[in-house]
Design a protein around this motif. Structure first.
Motif, PDB file in Angstrom:
ATOM      1  N   ALA A   1      32.339  35.477  38.896  1.00  0.00           N
ATOM      2  CA  ALA A   1      31.384  34.729  38.087  1.00  0.00           C
ATOM      3  C   ALA A   1      30.029  35.423  38.088  1.00  0.00           C
ATOM      4  O   ALA A   1      29.408  35.599  37.024  1.00  0.00           O
ATOM      5  CB  ALA A   1      31.255  33.300  38.608  1.00  0.00           C
ATOM      6  N   PHE A   2      29.559  35.839  39.257  1.00  0.00           N
ATOM      7  CA  PHE A   2      28.282  36.550  39.322  1.00  0.00           C
ATOM      8  C   PHE A   2      28.360  37.896  38.621  1.00  0.00           C
ATOM      9  O   PHE A   2      27.389  38.340  37.997  1.00  0.00           O
ATOM     10  CB  PHE A   2      27.813  36.698  40.765  1.00  0.00           C
ATOM     11  CG  PHE A   2      27.258  35.434  41.338  1.00  0.00           C
ATOM     12  CD1 PHE A   2      26.208  34.778  40.712  1.00  0.00           C
ATOM     13  CD2 PHE A   2      27.786  34.892  42.501  1.00  0.00           C
ATOM     14  CE1 PHE A   2      25.689  33.606  41.224  1.00  0.00           C
ATOM     15  CE2 PHE A   2      27.275  33.713  43.024  1.00  0.00           C
ATOM     16  CZ  PHE A   2      26.228  33.071  42.386  1.00  0.00           C
ATOM     17  N   ALA A   3      29.512  38.562  38.718  1.00  0.00           N
ATOM     18  CA  ALA A   3      29.689  39.833  38.003  1.00  0.00           C
ATOM     19  C   ALA A   3      29.648  39.599  36.487  1.00  0.00           C
ATOM     20  O   ALA A   3      29.054  40.395  35.746  1.00  0.00           O
ATOM     21  CB  ALA A   3      31.010  40.484  38.408  1.00  0.00           C
ATOM     22  N   GLY A   4      30.243  38.522  36.023  1.00  0.00           N
ATOM     23  CA  GLY A   4      30.184  38.186  34.597  1.00  0.00           C
ATOM     24  C   GLY A   4      28.769  37.880  34.141  1.00  0.00           C
ATOM     25  O   GLY A   4      28.353  38.292  33.056  1.00  0.00           O
TER      26      GLY A   4
ATOM     27  N   MET B   1      43.708  34.102  36.989  1.00  0.00           N
ATOM     28  CA  MET B   1      44.425  35.162  37.695  1.00  0.00           C
ATOM     29  C   MET B   1      44.806  34.731  39.112  1.00  0.00           C
ATOM     30  O   MET B   1      45.345  35.531  39.871  1.00  0.00           O
ATOM     31  CB  MET B   1      43.571  36.425  37.741  1.00  0.00           C
ATOM     32  CG  MET B   1      43.346  37.051  36.372  1.00  0.00           C
ATOM     33  SD  MET B   1      42.167  38.397  36.348  1.00  0.00           S
ATOM     34  CE  MET B   1      42.758  39.479  37.615  1.00  0.00           C
ATOM     35  N   ALA B   2      44.509  33.479  39.462  1.00  0.00           N
ATOM     36  CA  ALA B   2      44.840  32.887  40.756  1.00  0.00           C
ATOM     37  C   ALA B   2      44.191  33.640  41.925  1.00  0.00           C
ATOM     38  O   ALA B   2      44.791  33.808  42.981  1.00  0.00           O
ATOM     39  CB  ALA B   2      46.352  32.800  40.942  1.00  0.00           C
ATOM     40  N   LEU B   3      42.971  34.065  41.732  1.00  0.00           N
ATOM     41  CA  LEU B   3      42.237  34.715  42.811  1.00  0.00           C
ATOM     42  C   LEU B   3      41.685  33.656  43.755  1.00  0.00           C
ATOM     43  O   LEU B   3      41.555  32.488  43.392  1.00  0.00           O
ATOM     44  CB  LEU B   3      41.086  35.553  42.248  1.00  0.00           C
ATOM     45  CG  LEU B   3      41.479  36.722  41.345  1.00  0.00           C
ATOM     46  CD1 LEU B   3      40.230  37.412  40.811  1.00  0.00           C
ATOM     47  CD2 LEU B   3      42.353  37.718  42.090  1.00  0.00           C
ATOM     48  N   SER B   4      41.354  34.069  44.968  1.00  0.00           N
ATOM     49  CA  SER B   4      40.792  33.131  45.931  1.00  0.00           C
ATOM     50  C   SER B   4      39.386  32.710  45.485  1.00  0.00           C
ATOM     51  O   SER B   4      38.742  33.366  44.676  1.00  0.00           O
ATOM     52  CB  SER B   4      40.737  33.776  47.321  1.00  0.00           C
ATOM     53  OG  SER B   4      39.839  34.864  47.301  1.00  0.00           O
ATOM     54  N   GLU B   5      38.921  31.593  46.035  1.00  0.00           N
ATOM     55  CA  GLU B   5      37.636  31.048  45.612  1.00  0.00           C
ATOM     56  C   GLU B   5      36.469  32.007  45.804  1.00  0.00           C
ATOM     57  O   GLU B   5      35.615  32.126  44.908  1.00  0.00           O
ATOM     58  CB  GLU B   5      37.368  29.726  46.320  1.00  0.00           C
ATOM     59  CG  GLU B   5      36.125  29.042  45.793  1.00  0.00           C
ATOM     60  CD  GLU B   5      35.938  27.656  46.365  1.00  0.00           C
ATOM     61  OE1 GLU B   5      34.823  27.151  46.249  1.00  0.00           O
ATOM     62  OE2 GLU B   5      36.893  27.085  46.935  1.00  0.00           O
ATOM     63  N   PRO B   6      36.377  32.724  46.939  1.00  0.00           N
ATOM     64  CA  PRO B   6      35.265  33.685  47.067  1.00  0.00           C
ATOM     65  C   PRO B   6      35.298  34.768  45.980  1.00  0.00           C
ATOM     66  O   PRO B   6      34.254  35.177  45.477  1.00  0.00           O
ATOM     67  CB  PRO B   6      35.466  34.298  48.454  1.00  0.00           C
ATOM     68  CG  PRO B   6      36.237  33.276  49.204  1.00  0.00           C
ATOM     69  CD  PRO B   6      37.122  32.608  48.203  1.00  0.00           C
ATOM     70  N   LEU B   7      36.493  35.190  45.592  1.00  0.00           N
ATOM     71  CA  LEU B   7      36.595  36.189  44.532  1.00  0.00           C
ATOM     72  C   LEU B   7      36.239  35.598  43.166  1.00  0.00           C
ATOM     73  O   LEU B   7      35.685  36.288  42.318  1.00  0.00           O
ATOM     74  CB  LEU B   7      37.991  36.805  44.497  1.00  0.00           C
ATOM     75  CG  LEU B   7      38.312  37.764  45.640  1.00  0.00           C
ATOM     76  CD1 LEU B   7      39.738  38.270  45.545  1.00  0.00           C
ATOM     77  CD2 LEU B   7      37.335  38.925  45.635  1.00  0.00           C
TER      78      LEU B   7
END
Length: 149
Positions: free
Chosen positions: A111-114, A100-106
């Motif tokens: 990833a942690f949300a997953g 989705m081309a989100l920024s690295e912090p997102l």
């Protein structure tokens, strides 16, 4: 069938609670001198007692020595569920956020949300399966008292 010996500490209708001694194999390992787990074993941290609820149709009482067992395929499936599913959730969410081309912090946050979402899914599945008798340890036999630690 994976077997473990223990001692009955409580009796319920159709089941017993068994106290087992968790043992480490560090004493037989060739690199135990340089391993942190080996150091903990020498300090006595490795020999903890655990309590397991096991189904039983035997007439047992508190203090009886028993051998409990669980099928190997259940252990493998449970290990995959507990370890692999959350890891797959972490990677899937990170890859989706990356696509989705989100920024690295997102991406890291996704990833942690997953990971958390997959872990909650595992917890939900475990709670649903907890009452299934086919997935529970069973008492295989009463043991001779001298054979149990």
């Amino acid at each position: 069938m994976i077997e473990e010996s223990g001692r009955v500490v409580a009796v319920e209708a159709g089941a017993v609670w068994v106290e087992t001694l968790r043992k480490s194999t560090c004493s037989s390992c060739s690199v135990s001198a340089g391993c942190g787990q080996g150091v903990l074993e020498r300090l006595g941290v490795g020999g903890r007692r655990g309590h397991v609820r096991a189904l039983s149709d035997l007439s047992l009482s508190v203090g009886d020595a028993v051998v409990i067992g669980i099928r190997e395929d259940l252990l493998v499936r449970g290990s995959l569920l507990v370890y692999l599913v959350p890891l797959m959730g972490l990677f899937a969410a990170a890859l989706l956020a990356e696509r989705m081309a989100l920024s690295e912090p997102l991406v890291v946050l996704c990833a942690f949300a997953g990971l958390a979402l997959a872990a909650l899914g595992v917890r939900w599945r475990s709670a649903r399966a907890a009452g299934d008798p086919a997935l529970q340890p069973v008492v295989l036999r009463a043991a001779i008292a001298g054979n149990v630690s």
